[in-house]
Design a protein around this motif. Structure first.
Motif, PDB file in Angstrom:
ATOM      1  N   LEU A   1       1.373  -0.693  -0.576  1.00 11.72           N
ATOM      2  CA  LEU A   1      -0.008   0.307   0.264  1.00 11.72           C
ATOM      3  C   LEU A   1       1.096   1.144   0.090  1.00 11.72           C
ATOM      4  O   LEU A   1       0.296   2.035  -0.502  1.00 11.72           O
ATOM      5  CB  LEU A   1      -0.835  -0.052   1.201  1.00 11.72           C
ATOM      6  CG  LEU A   1      -2.082  -0.913   1.136  1.00 11.72           C
ATOM      7  CD1 LEU A   1      -2.619  -1.213   2.643  1.00 11.72           C
ATOM      8  CD2 LEU A   1      -2.711  -1.287   0.229  1.00 11.72           C
TER       9      LEU A   1
ATOM     10  N   LEU B   1      -1.882   1.358  -8.833  1.00 12.26           N
ATOM     11  CA  LEU B   1      -2.984   1.137  -8.130  1.00 12.26           C
ATOM     12  C   LEU B   1      -3.491  -0.356  -8.561  1.00 12.26           C
ATOM     13  O   LEU B   1      -3.596  -0.974  -7.697  1.00 12.26           O
ATOM     14  CB  LEU B   1      -4.533   2.534  -7.814  1.00 12.26           C
ATOM     15  CG  LEU B   1      -5.695   2.131  -7.567  1.00 12.26           C
ATOM     16  CD1 LEU B   1      -5.475   2.278  -6.402  1.00 12.26           C
ATOM     17  CD2 LEU B   1      -6.540   3.014  -7.231  1.00 12.26           C
TER      18      LEU B   1
ATOM     19  N   LYS C   1      -1.448  -2.605  -6.592  1.00 18.76           N
ATOM     20  CA  LYS C   1      -2.029  -2.771  -5.636  1.00 18.76           C
ATOM     21  C   LYS C   1      -2.977  -3.526  -5.677  1.00 18.76           C
ATOM     22  O   LYS C   1      -2.724  -5.085  -4.312  1.00 18.76           O
ATOM     23  CB  LYS C   1      -1.813  -1.386  -4.635  1.00 18.76           C
ATOM     24  CG  LYS C   1      -0.415  -0.509  -5.019  1.00 18.76           C
ATOM     25  CD  LYS C   1      -0.852   0.637  -4.116  1.00 18.76           C
ATOM     26  CE  LYS C   1       0.642   1.494  -4.287  1.00 18.76           C
ATOM     27  NZ  LYS C   1       0.363   2.708  -3.387  1.00 18.76           N
ATOM     28  N   VAL C   2      -4.226  -3.189  -5.727  1.00 17.95           N
ATOM     29  CA  VAL C   2      -5.207  -4.381  -5.893  1.00 17.95           C
ATOM     30  C   VAL C   2      -5.282  -5.523  -6.259  1.00 17.95           C
ATOM     31  O   VAL C   2      -5.902  -6.659  -5.667  1.00 17.95           O
ATOM     32  CB  VAL C   2      -6.254  -3.583  -6.443  1.00 17.95           C
ATOM     33  CG1 VAL C   2      -8.242  -4.224  -6.547  1.00 17.95           C
ATOM     34  CG2 VAL C   2      -6.969  -1.748  -5.926  1.00 17.95           C
TER      35      VAL C   2
ATOM     36  N   ASP D   1      -2.604  -7.251  -3.824  1.00 13.84           N
ATOM     37  CA  ASP D   1      -3.422  -7.938  -2.447  1.00 13.84           C
ATOM     38  C   ASP D   1      -4.676  -8.810  -2.472  1.00 13.84           C
ATOM     39  O   ASP D   1      -5.146 -10.079  -1.501  1.00 13.84           O
ATOM     40  CB  ASP D   1      -4.148  -6.491  -1.958  1.00 13.84           C
ATOM     41  CG  ASP D   1      -2.841  -5.767  -1.941  1.00 13.84           C
ATOM     42  OD1 ASP D   1      -2.302  -6.376  -1.418  1.00 13.84           O
ATOM     43  OD2 ASP D   1      -3.142  -4.188  -0.879  1.00 13.84           O
ATOM     44  N   ILE D   2      -5.587  -8.732  -3.352  1.00 17.35           N
ATOM     45  CA  ILE D   2      -6.891  -9.198  -3.763  1.00 17.35           C
ATOM     46  C   ILE D   2      -6.083 -10.858  -3.905  1.00 17.35           C
ATOM     47  O   ILE D   2      -6.925 -11.925  -3.056  1.00 17.35           O
ATOM     48  CB  ILE D   2      -8.274  -9.308  -5.028  1.00 17.35           C
ATOM     49  CG1 ILE D   2      -8.295  -7.925  -4.647  1.00 17.35           C
ATOM     50  CG2 ILE D   2      -8.684 -10.321  -5.228  1.00 17.35           C
ATOM     51  CD1 ILE D   2      -9.580  -7.320  -5.417  1.00 17.35           C
TER      52      ILE D   2
END
Length: 125
Positions: free
Chosen positions: A89, A95, A98-99, A102-103
């Motif tokens: 993060l 972005l 990152k998403v 993380d998912i």
């Protein structure tokens, strides 16, 4: 040629596992599981060595025979994925990256916690 391919793959996975044993945040056991899988395809001596390893052998045998993951490994893996997600993060990564990461880690953690845990007697093999 086929045997050479499997041996190279085993070597890569074992090297990655050794790096993971030293470097925080990089897994060890998953690379050993992959190494044992590849060794079973074309390097029986290495397969036997991995399955009889004093530290990782029981975990590898339990994974192969029953698909189990020890609770301690689940906690460590989940914790390291959480730390990695938090660090991600604060990076300059886009972005979407990152998403996505993380998912992906969340899905892996959910899958991991759905794996059965070895019975106490299985660990003494």
């Amino acid at each position: 040629m086929k045997t050479l391919f499997w041996r190279i793959l085993v070597s890569i996975f074992v090297i990655l596992a050794m790096i993971g044993a030293i470097l925080p945040g990089m897994p060890t056991t998953i690379f050993l599981i992959l190494a044992a899988w590849a060794a079973s395809k074309g390097w029986p001596q290495m397969d036997a060595w991995l399955l009889n390893h004093p530290k990782y052998g029981a975990t590898l045998r339990n994974w192969r025979e029953h698909g189990t993951v020890p609770r301690k490994a689940k906690y460590w893996a989940s914790g390291m994925m959480f730390v990695s997600a938090m660090i991600m993060l604060f990076t300059r990564a886009p972005l979407l990256v990152k998403v996505f990461t993380d998912i992906t880690m969340l899905i892996v953690a959910i899958w991991l916690w759905q794996r059965p845990e070895p019975a106490a007697y299985d660990l003494r093999k």
